[in-house]
Design a protein around this motif. Structure first.
Motif, mmCIF file in Angstrom:
data_model
loop_
_atom_site.group_PDB
_atom_site.id
_atom_site.type_symbol
_atom_site.label_atom_id
_atom_site.label_comp_id
_atom_site.label_asym_id
_atom_site.label_seq_id
_atom_site.Cartn_x
_atom_site.Cartn_y
_atom_site.Cartn_z
ATOM 1 N N TYR A 1 1.486 11.413 -10.388
ATOM 2 C CA TYR A 1 0.308 12.281 -10.407
ATOM 3 C C TYR A 1 0.402 13.506 -9.484
ATOM 4 O O TYR A 1 -0.430 14.408 -9.595
ATOM 5 C CB TYR A 1 -0.934 11.458 -10.041
ATOM 6 C CG TYR A 1 -1.299 10.459 -11.120
ATOM 7 C CD1 TYR A 1 -1.894 10.872 -12.308
ATOM 8 C CD2 TYR A 1 -1.032 9.097 -10.954
ATOM 9 C CE1 TYR A 1 -2.220 9.961 -13.301
ATOM 10 C CE2 TYR A 1 -1.355 8.183 -11.938
ATOM 11 C CZ TYR A 1 -1.944 8.625 -13.109
ATOM 12 O OH TYR A 1 -2.259 7.723 -14.101
ATOM 13 N N LEU A 2 1.367 13.540 -8.570
ATOM 14 C CA LEU A 2 1.553 14.750 -7.761
ATOM 15 C C LEU A 2 2.529 15.668 -8.510
ATOM 16 O O LEU A 2 3.691 15.315 -8.702
ATOM 17 C CB LEU A 2 2.105 14.407 -6.380
ATOM 18 C CG LEU A 2 1.132 13.729 -5.401
ATOM 19 C CD1 LEU A 2 1.811 13.490 -4.056
ATOM 20 C CD2 LEU A 2 -0.133 14.549 -5.220
ATOM 21 N N LEU B 1 0.837 -1.211 0.000
ATOM 22 C CA LEU B 1 0.000 0.000 0.000
ATOM 23 C C LEU B 1 0.870 1.259 0.000
ATOM 24 O O LEU B 1 0.600 2.212 -0.738
ATOM 25 C CB LEU B 1 -0.916 -0.003 1.227
ATOM 26 C CG LEU B 1 -2.039 -1.049 1.233
ATOM 27 C CD1 LEU B 1 -2.798 -1.015 2.557
ATOM 28 C CD2 LEU B 1 -3.005 -0.801 0.069
ATOM 29 N N ILE B 2 1.913 1.258 0.823
ATOM 30 C CA ILE B 2 2.808 2.423 0.884
ATOM 31 C C ILE B 2 3.500 2.641 -0.458
ATOM 32 O O ILE B 2 3.575 3.770 -0.966
ATOM 33 C CB ILE B 2 3.857 2.226 2.003
ATOM 34 C CG1 ILE B 2 3.181 2.203 3.378
ATOM 35 C CG2 ILE B 2 4.913 3.332 1.958
ATOM 36 C CD1 ILE B 2 4.110 1.830 4.517
ATOM 37 N N CYS B 3 3.986 1.550 -1.065
ATOM 38 C CA CYS B 3 4.724 1.667 -2.314
ATOM 39 C C CYS B 3 3.824 2.054 -3.479
ATOM 40 O O CYS B 3 4.242 2.820 -4.363
ATOM 41 C CB CYS B 3 5.454 0.353 -2.618
ATOM 42 S SG CYS B 3 6.794 0.007 -1.456
ATOM 43 N N PHE B 4 2.598 1.536 -3.492
ATOM 44 C CA PHE B 4 1.644 1.949 -4.523
ATOM 45 C C PHE B 4 1.393 3.456 -4.434
ATOM 46 O O PHE B 4 1.369 4.165 -5.446
ATOM 47 C CB PHE B 4 0.326 1.186 -4.376
ATOM 48 C CG PHE B 4 0.307 -0.129 -5.097
ATOM 49 C CD1 PHE B 4 0.443 -0.190 -6.481
ATOM 50 C CD2 PHE B 4 0.170 -1.318 -4.411
ATOM 51 C CE1 PHE B 4 0.430 -1.395 -7.159
ATOM 52 C CE2 PHE B 4 0.162 -2.539 -5.067
ATOM 53 C CZ PHE B 4 0.290 -2.581 -6.445
ATOM 54 N N PHE B 5 1.209 3.940 -3.219
ATOM 55 C CA PHE B 5 0.978 5.371 -3.021
ATOM 56 C C PHE B 5 2.177 6.176 -3.513
ATOM 57 O O PHE B 5 2.021 7.197 -4.207
ATOM 58 C CB PHE B 5 0.727 5.665 -1.536
ATOM 59 C CG PHE B 5 0.690 7.129 -1.207
ATOM 60 C CD1 PHE B 5 -0.442 7.884 -1.480
ATOM 61 C CD2 PHE B 5 1.797 7.751 -0.648
ATOM 62 C CE1 PHE B 5 -0.477 9.238 -1.192
ATOM 63 C CE2 PHE B 5 1.774 9.100 -0.358
ATOM 64 C CZ PHE B 5 0.637 9.849 -0.628
ATOM 65 N N LEU B 6 3.399 5.714 -3.185
ATOM 66 C CA LEU B 6 4.604 6.447 -3.597
ATOM 67 C C LEU B 6 4.767 6.449 -5.111
ATOM 68 O O LEU B 6 5.143 7.479 -5.702
ATOM 69 C CB LEU B 6 5.836 5.813 -2.939
ATOM 70 C CG LEU B 6 5.968 5.996 -1.426
ATOM 71 C CD1 LEU B 6 7.156 5.192 -0.897
ATOM 72 C CD2 LEU B 6 6.129 7.470 -1.073
ATOM 73 N N PHE C 1 2.374 6.122 -7.452
ATOM 74 C CA PHE C 1 1.357 6.979 -8.074
ATOM 75 C C PHE C 1 1.623 8.451 -7.763
ATOM 76 O O PHE C 1 1.375 9.326 -8.601
ATOM 77 C CB PHE C 1 -0.039 6.570 -7.611
ATOM 78 C CG PHE C 1 -0.554 5.339 -8.303
ATOM 79 C CD1 PHE C 1 -0.936 5.383 -9.632
ATOM 80 C CD2 PHE C 1 -0.635 4.128 -7.638
ATOM 81 C CE1 PHE C 1 -1.401 4.250 -10.290
ATOM 82 C CE2 PHE C 1 -1.105 2.980 -8.279
ATOM 83 C CZ PHE C 1 -1.481 3.053 -9.614
ATOM 84 N N ALA C 2 2.148 8.718 -6.564
ATOM 85 C CA ALA C 2 2.497 10.100 -6.213
ATOM 86 C C ALA C 2 3.608 10.615 -7.122
ATOM 87 O O ALA C 2 3.628 11.799 -7.492
ATOM 88 C CB ALA C 2 2.940 10.169 -4.756
#
Length: 410
Positions: A367-368, A356-361, A363-364
């Motif tokens: 997309y950020l 979950l942490i790595c998926f967020f990183l 995509f960030a």
């Protein structure tokens, strides 16, 4: 009324697993007289000290784990023999013990005698010096010796053993000071649990190292090969740093916290001189390093040739391919003999948290806007995402096929 010989009765009580004490009295007119002269024998008393709960199970686990147990006691041989049978240390129809005196001059014994002593499971009437000789005998055989004890007389043997284990409840302070570890519950089961945990920790450290080195080697090979071939970089330096310090860390730590593999206590002990990275380990690192590198290069090339991406956009595809392939690569860390879907990796909750942490990183990073500007990444099209997903799964698919084919690389 038939009289029974005292020696025979002593033997029969001992064969029942009792500790036998002789009781005698003496009347003296003065405290100056020797109290042990002219004593009158009264009889024998047998004391039963039952084995602890769980001892049988612990011994069975030790046998499965190829750990040899030896009973060393000061008790009567017949008592020791019967207790050994009651806890399944030896078979019901199996008899045999050795007196401690046989260990007195082992330096003068021939090879046949030393071999017989090293295979013996019960030693009775053993003195502290004889315990030291027994430990020396097994150490010279190349064995790792763990010694348990609780008394002052056990201290030298606890010190000499490779692992001295003192009893925490009934052990003397001298024994505790001489030992390497102290059992708080005085239970053999705790020693077995410690062995299992030790094996698990070593396996997890090895997986941790294999995971990091294989992925990092893939990065190095991909960058080097692409630069030498077409003078281009499939990954930018900041992207590599982002992956190494963000994406790699969490899955690697999660792998290092995996629970024991199924059947880990049925394996033979490893050679204490064995390195964390064996020959198989290096084969694993190079094999998956090449596979991951090939995936990065393939996605970089296909993004430009097939999807007509610019070089910076193709670098983003290579960046995502490496990030996701490293995540899927975690599942290649499972034991070769484990179930495809239910194993020590899939049952590890920390792996899923790391995902979950790595998926967020990841995509960030796309997309950020402020992160994308720093890393120089671009938002892929649907076709780009399909390319990333398909190519990044290649190392996982190959790894699982090798396990299904029973080809062990770790």
């Amino acid at each position: 009324m038939q009289k029974t010989n005292g020696s025979d009765k002593n033997e029969s009580l001992a064969e029942e697993g009792l500790r036998v004490l002789a009781i005698a009295v003496n009347e003296a007119d003065s405290t100056d007289e020797d109290p042990y002269q002219n004593m009158v024998f009264i009889g024998l008393t047998g004391l039963y000290d039952p084995p602890r709960d769980g001892v049988k199970e612990a011994i069975a686990q030790c046998k499965d784990a190829k750990i040899e147990l030896i009973m060393v006691t000061g008790d009567h041989p017949s008592t020791a023999n019967q207790i050994a049978k009651s806890i399944n240390l030896i078979g019901e129809n199996e008899d045999g013990y050795t007196y401690g005196k046989e260990l007195e001059k082992i330096e003068e014994a021939d090879q046949q005698k030393l071999k017989e002593l090293s295979q013996e499971k019960i030693f009775a009437r053993v003195t502290p010096k004889q315990k030291l000789n027994l430990i020396t005998l097994h150490q010279e055989e190349g064995n790792i010796v763990a010694m348990t004890g609780d008394g002052v007389n056990d201290a030298p043997a606890l010190k000499k053993a490779d692992i001295g284990i003192a009893m925490g409840k009934r052990g003397t302070q001298v024994a505790k000071d001489a030992a390497d570890m102290i059992l708080k519950d005085d239970s053999l089961s705790s020693i077995v649990a410690a062995v299992e945990q030790g094996r698990t920790i070593f396996k997890n450290i090895r997986k941790f190292v294999l995971y990091l080195l294989s992925g990092n080697l893939g990065e190095i090979l991909a960058v080097a090969a692409t630069f030498l071939a077409v003078a281009a970089l499939p990954l930018y330096p900041l992207q590599i740093l982002f992956l190494n310090f963000g994406i790699d860390v969490f899955p690697a730590l999660a792998v290092g916290m995996s629970r024991s593999e199924a059947g880990i206590m049925k394996l033979s002990p490893r050679d204490p001189k064995e390195s964390i990275l064996t020959k198989k380990g290096w084969i694993f690192i190079w094999f998956f390093g090449v596979v991951i590198a090939a995936s990065i290069i393939a996605s970089f090339a296909l993004a430009q040739v097939w999807l007509d991406y610019s070089e910076p956009e193709a670098v983003t595809i290579a960046f995502l391919t490496l990030g996701f392939s490293r995540l899927w690569h975690v599942f290649n860390m499972r034991s070769p003999d484990s179930n495809l879907f239910i194993n020590e990796i899939t049952k590890n909750k920390f792996v899923w948290i790391a995902f979950l942490i790595c998926f967020f990183l990841l995509f960030a990073a796309i997309y950020l806007p402020f992160v994308a500007n720093i890393l120089d990444t671009h938002v892929p099209t649907i076709q780009g995402w399909l390319l990333v997903i398909i190519v990044s799964l290649v190392p996982l698919i190959i790894g699982q096929l090798l396990k299904l084919l029973k080809i062990k690389l770790q």
